[in-house]
Design a protein around this motif. Structure first.
Motif, short mmCIF file in Angstrom:
data_model
loop_
_atom_site.label_atom_id
_atom_site.label_comp_id
_atom_site.label_asym_id
_atom_site.label_seq_id
_atom_site.Cartn_x
_atom_site.Cartn_y
_atom_site.Cartn_z
N UNK A 126 3.05 0.55 -13.06
CA UNK A 126 2.60 1.24 -12.19
C UNK A 126 2.37 0.69 -10.78
N UNK A 127 1.85 -0.35 -10.95
CA UNK A 127 1.62 -1.36 -9.57
C UNK A 127 2.92 -1.78 -9.06
N UNK A 128 3.85 -2.01 -9.72
CA UNK A 128 5.25 -2.43 -9.27
C UNK A 128 5.81 -1.21 -8.52
N UNK A 129 5.68 -0.07 -9.19
CA UNK A 129 6.37 1.23 -8.71
C UNK A 129 5.75 1.42 -7.35
N UNK A 130 4.36 1.13 -7.32
CA UNK A 130 3.75 1.70 -5.95
C UNK A 130 3.98 0.69 -5.00
N UNK A 131 4.21 -0.46 -5.36
CA UNK A 131 4.47 -1.48 -4.38
C UNK A 131 5.99 -1.33 -3.73
N UNK A 132 6.87 -1.02 -4.89
CA UNK A 132 8.22 -0.58 -4.41
C UNK A 132 8.28 0.59 -3.32
N UNK A 133 7.67 1.56 -3.96
CA UNK A 133 7.65 2.75 -2.66
C UNK A 133 6.94 2.38 -1.51
N UNK A 134 6.02 1.81 -1.59
CA UNK A 134 5.40 1.19 -0.10
C UNK A 134 6.54 0.37 0.67
N UNK A 135 7.10 -0.41 0.09
CA UNK A 135 8.12 -1.21 0.65
C UNK A 135 9.27 -0.50 1.36
#
Length: 133
Positions: A96-105
């Motif tokens: 979830x953290x990685x997906x969230x980071x990817x979405x923000x980037x």
């Protein structure tokens, strides 16, 4: 003199007596209708309550059957199951953290592209204005 004789009214049902009987019959009919409606509502509610009781019994049976197999596991087995569940929770959190980071980037990258595109368009418009003047 026979013609002068007064004829007495025939004792029978007058209009007021007939009206009274009709009113009493109408009230009895209204009472029966109201009584049937109340019985219908009570019967429906009774059926609903029985259905809810059956649902509750089924849920209790399901929960009882659900808990029974775990009582057969040894403490080591339940510890292993809990460890795997904890690892799954940690992995899900990491994903979830990685997906969230990817979405923000991706959002940041899209905004940077939009900004550069707008800057390019503004420069192009200024150049066209200079050519026209």
């Amino acid at each position: 003199m026979a013609a002068d004789a007064v004829v007495a009214p025939v004792p029978g049902i007058t209009d007021t007596v007939l009206l009274g009987i009709l009113i009493v019959l109408a009230l009895a009919l209204v009472y029966l209708i109201v009584r049937e409606i109340r019985i219908m509502k009570t019967a429906n509610r009774t059926i609903e309550l029985e259905l809810e009781k059956d649902k509750l019994k089924l849920l209790q049976q399901h929960e009882a059957s659900k808990m029974f197999p775990f009582t057969r596991f040894s403490p080591e087995q339940t510890a292993a199951i809990r460890q795997v569940e904890d690892e799954n929770t940690a992995l899900e959190t990491n994903i979830f953290a990685r997906e969230n980071l990817l979405e923000k980037q991706l959002t940041r990258l899209e905004n940077m592209v939009k900004t550069r595109k707008l800057d390019h368009l503004l420069n192009h418009v200024q150049e066209q204005e200079k050519k026209v003047k």
